[in-house]
Design an enzyme around this catalytic site. Structure first.
Site: not given
Ligand code: 13P
Length: 259
Positions: A11-13, A99, A101, A171, A177, A217, A238-239
């Site tokens: 997920n590149w956000k 998600h 967010e 999640e 994050g 994470s 994510g990251g």
């Molecule tokens: P991180 O891997 O950056 O913690 O993000 C997880 C995430 O929200 C994937 O959708």
């Protein structure tokens, strides 16, 4: 021995311009070709603006494309939104829905998640539905209650056949994050709870066939430990999905876990 194929999604956000997205996805294509991790489904979820370019960059690679959100109407006067047929048109097979967010910053409700889910399924997209508790909910002992609420209401009205076309991502919000990964035991406990709930909602066999990812994470250093758990069928990253090196290392780690 599970029948569920491991699925690792990035997920590149809200990261990557078009040139950066092309660079990352073509780098992944090159490295994953060498890796031959055929026992893992790999999905990239870039922002809407680079979907088409990423689709072209990963052609003939086995890597699949996903979007990060969807609107439930197929078309119409809904400024700023993107529909299921549009995502299909851009080459998407998957779409992330609900998600944390989006729930936190864009007031997305379970009701909206449910409508988006139905729209995605109607057009043949595989939804990756995100569920999970915040830190205060966990500390108040409310983790299972939140999971029940997200799963029951998010998947409302879906029949067993439809739910087999859904991927669930657990999640925990406090692990996203933050560098604070849930322990493998915490992930397993929550994901077993989700699978048991699915068995009650549908039946045992259906529940056994639904893939449940962990997200929060995930890194090359912890992917193996997390994936060893019986109810963890993949990761939503994510990251660590934003560089070729880290994401390839995660996929490599995932491909080496035998259950
Ligand atoms: P991180 O891997 O950056 O913690 O993000 C997880 C995430 O929200 C994937 O959708």
């Amino acid at each position: 021995m599970t029948m569920r194929k491991t699925i690792i999604a990035g997920n590149w956000k809200m990261y990557k311009t078009i040139p950066e997205a092309i660079e990352l996805s073509s780098g992944l294509k090159r490295e994953l070709f060498k890796l031959e991790a055929q026992n893992v489904d790999v999905v990239l979820c870039p922002p809407f603006t680079s979907l088409r370019d990423v689709y072209e960059a990963i052609s003939d690679s086995g890597i699949q494309l996903g979007a990060q959100d969807i609107y439930w109407q197929p078309q119409g006067a809904f400024t700023g939104e993107v529909s299921a047929p549009m995502l299909k048109d851009a080459g998407c097979k998957f779409v992330i829905i609900g998600h944390s967010e989006r729930r936190q910053f864009f007031a997305e409700t379970n009701e909206a998640v449910n409508k988006k889910l139905k729209a995605a399924l109607e057009y043949g997209l595989t939804p990756i539905v995100c569920v999970g508790e915040t830190l205060s909910e966990r500390e108040a002992g409310g983790t299972f209650k939140v999971l029940e609420d997200h799963v029951l209401n998010g998947l409302k009205d879906l029949n067993a056949q439809q739910v087999l076309g859904v991927v669930i991502a657990y999640e925990p919000v406090w692990a996203i994050g933050t560098g604070k990964t849930a322990t493998a035991q915490q992930a397993q406990e929550a994901q077993k709870y989700i699978r048991d709930l699915l068995a009650k909602m549908y039946n045992k066999e259906t529940a056994q066939n639904i893939r449940i990812q962990y997200g929060g994470s995930v890194k090359p250093e912890n992917i193996r430990e997390i994936l060893k758990e019986p109810d963890v069928d993949g990761a939503l990253v994510g990251g660590a999905s934003l560089t070729v090196e880290a994401f390839v290392a995660i996929i490599k780690g995932a491909s080496e876990v035998n259950k």
